[in-house]
Motif scaffolding. Structure first.
Motif, PDB file in Angstrom:
ATOM      1  N   CYS A 183       0.856  -1.191   0.000  1.00 12.81           N
ATOM      2  CA  CYS A 183       0.000   0.000   0.000  1.00 12.81           C
ATOM      3  C   CYS A 183       0.890   1.238   0.000  1.00 12.81           C
ATOM      4  O   CYS A 183       1.799   1.346   0.810  1.00 12.81           O
ATOM      5  CB  CYS A 183      -0.887  -0.006   1.245  1.00 12.81           C
ATOM      6  SG  CYS A 183      -1.746   1.567   1.526  1.00 12.81           S
ATOM      7  N   ARG A 229       0.335   3.967   1.134  1.00 13.30           N
ATOM      8  CA  ARG A 229       0.150   4.778   2.331  1.00 13.30           C
ATOM      9  C   ARG A 229       0.720   4.088   3.566  1.00 13.30           C
ATOM     10  O   ARG A 229       1.431   4.706   4.347  1.00 13.30           O
ATOM     11  CB  ARG A 229      -1.344   5.060   2.514  1.00 13.30           C
ATOM     12  CG  ARG A 229      -1.642   6.191   3.465  1.00 13.30           C
ATOM     13  CD  ARG A 229      -3.147   6.344   3.647  1.00 13.30           C
ATOM     14  NE  ARG A 229      -3.790   7.080   2.584  1.00 13.30           N
ATOM     15  CZ  ARG A 229      -4.917   6.688   1.974  1.00 13.30           C
ATOM     16  NH1 ARG A 229      -5.500   5.559   2.310  1.00 13.30           N
ATOM     17  NH2 ARG A 229      -5.455   7.421   1.041  1.00 13.30           N
ATOM     18  N   CYS A 230       0.422   2.780   3.743  1.00 11.89           N
ATOM     19  CA  CYS A 230       0.822   2.121   5.000  1.00 11.89           C
ATOM     20  C   CYS A 230       1.753   0.936   4.791  1.00 11.89           C
ATOM     21  O   CYS A 230       2.298   0.402   5.750  1.00 11.89           O
ATOM     22  CB  CYS A 230      -0.415   1.669   5.773  1.00 11.89           C
ATOM     23  SG  CYS A 230      -1.183   0.191   5.073  1.00 11.89           S
ATOM     24  N   CYS A 271      -6.786  -1.546   0.274  1.00  9.09           N
ATOM     25  CA  CYS A 271      -5.911  -1.799   1.415  1.00  9.09           C
ATOM     26  C   CYS A 271      -6.799  -2.082   2.604  1.00  9.09           C
ATOM     27  O   CYS A 271      -7.612  -1.233   2.989  1.00  9.09           O
ATOM     28  CB  CYS A 271      -5.029  -0.590   1.709  1.00  9.09           C
ATOM     29  SG  CYS A 271      -4.113  -0.814   3.251  1.00  9.09           S
ATOM     30  N   CYS A 299      -6.030   0.614   5.462  1.00 10.35           N
ATOM     31  CA  CYS A 299      -6.467   2.000   5.222  1.00 10.35           C
ATOM     32  C   CYS A 299      -7.959   2.103   4.913  1.00 10.35           C
ATOM     33  O   CYS A 299      -8.540   3.178   5.036  1.00 10.35           O
ATOM     34  CB  CYS A 299      -5.699   2.606   4.052  1.00 10.35           C
ATOM     35  SG  CYS A 299      -3.936   2.767   4.336  1.00 10.35           S
TER      36      CYS A 299
HETATM   37 ZN   LIG Z   1      -2.796   1.016   3.518  1.00 13.90          ZN
END
Ligand SMILES: [Zn+2]
Length: 286
Positions: A256, A258-259, A276, A279
Motif C-alpha cells: 500500500c 500509504r501504509c 488496502c 487504510c
Molecule cells: Zn494502507
C-alpha cells in the motif's frame, strides 16, 4: 473501458483539430456497432452529417457530443460512445486507414474524422440537439463530477439510499456520470473508504470525502491524458500516462502506498478491484 478522463482526452484532441469546413463524404463499414435500443444501426442517422459544419465538441459522462450545423442550418449533434475499445480522432485523408475502422467523415479541407473500434462496443448516433440531449442515454446521466456544483451532498442525494457495495454503486451512470472501475477503486482508496461497504452506510462527512476524492482522481487522470491499459489510445495513437499514477488499481499484492500493507484484490458483481484492508477498514454497523 475509457472513463471520463480518457473520453475527455479524446474530446480535447477533437477540439484541438479545429475543424471548420463541411462534411463532403461519409463512409460506414458494414459492421454493427453498439447494441441496444438506443443504438440500432437503422437509427444511427449518420447521413444527416452530409454538408454539416463542425462546431464545439462537448462531453457528458463517457459520451462525446459534437455539435454541428446541419446543411439545412439546423443544429445537429454527433453522439460518440467509445465502448470498450473505441478510438476516434482526426487524420489527413492520405494517412493509412487502420484495421477496425468503422466510420469516416471527410471534410472539405481533406481531413477526416475516423472511428476505430476492434471490439465494436462503441456507438455513433446523429440527431437534433433535442433528440440527443433529451433522450436516453444522455438524458439519463447523473451529475457530472467535474462540474462546479458537484459535492458530497450531490453524491449523497444520488447514492445515499443504495444498499449496493460502494464501488459498485459508483459505476451507475445514472447516479454519477463518467465513473468506471479504475476511478471508482482509486477514489475509494483516496477517501479511505472500504469499497465493499453498503453505500447507504456512509456518513455525510464520508460522502464529502468521497466527492473530493473523485474530483482528485479524475482531474489527475485528465491532466495525465487518461489511463492507458489494454485498449485505450487517444486520437492519434498517443498514450495516456495516468497508469503510472494509479495508486492501487492493478497493483494487488504490492505494498500500500500509504501504509505498506500488501494490497488486496477483491471481486464484487463479477468485477475485480483492489483495496488496502488497513487504510480502508471494514464497516461495522453499530
Ligand atoms: Zn494502507
Amino acid at each position: 473501458m475509457p472513463e471520463l478522463p480518457e473520453v475527455e482526452s479524446v474530446r480535447r484532441g477533437l477540439a484541438r483539430a479545429r475543424l471548420k469546413t463541411p462534411v463532403v463524404k461519409l463512409w460506414r463499414s458494414s459492421f454493427n456497432l453498439r447494441t441496444g435500443k438506443n443504438w440500432l444501426r437503422k437509427h444511427e442517422g449518420l447521413e444527416q452529417l452530409r454538408g454539416a459544419t463542425p462546431g464545439p465538441v462537448r462531453r457528458r459522462g463517457k459520451y462525446i457530443l459534437w455539435h454541428m450545423q446541419g446543411a439545412d442550418e439546423g443544429e445537429l449533434v454527433l453522439l460518440i460512445h467509445l465502448g470498450m475499445s473505441g478510438r476516434c480522432g482526426v487524420a489527413r485523408a492520405d494517412q493509412p486507414i487502420v484495421d477496425h475502422t468503422h466510420f469516416i467523415a471527410t471534410f472539405a479541407d481533406d481531413r477526416q474524422l475516423r472511428f476505430v473500434d476492434p471490439r465494436r462496443f462503441g456507438g455513433l448516433k446523429v440527431g437534433t440537439r433535442e433528440t440527443i440531449y433529451e433522450r436516453e442515454p444522455v438524458a439519463a446521466l447523473g451529475p457530472e463530477p467535474l462540474s462546479e456544483d458537484f459535492d458530497g451532498a450531490v453524491l449523497e442525494a444520488a447514492l445515499g439510499k443504495s444498499k449496493r457495495a460502494l464501488r459498485d454503486a459508483l459505476l451507475d451512470q445514472r447516479a454519477v456520470a463518467g465513473i468506471g472501475n479504475i476511478y471508482a477503486v482509486e477514489a475509494c482508496f483516496e477517501a479511505r473508504l472500504n469499497p465493499l461497504r453498503p453505500a447507504a452506510s456512509l456518513s455525510r462527512r464520508s460522502w464529502s470525502k468521497l466527492a473530493d476524492a473523485l474530483v482528485l482522481v479524475l482531474e489527475r487522470g485528465v491532466r495525465n491524458g487518461g489511463t492507458t491499459l489494454k485498449d485505450f489510445r487517444n486520437v492519434v495513437g498517443e498514450v495516456g500516462r495516468n497508469q503510472d499514477d494509479l495508486r492501487v488499481y492493478g497493483r494487488g499484492g504490492e505494498p500500500c502506498p500509504r501504509c505498506g500493507r500488501r494490497l488486496a484484490d477483491f471481486v464484487s458483481q463479477n468485477r475485480s478491484g483492489v483495496m488496502c484492508t488497513r487504510c480502508q477498514p471494514k464497516f461495522r454497523a453499530r
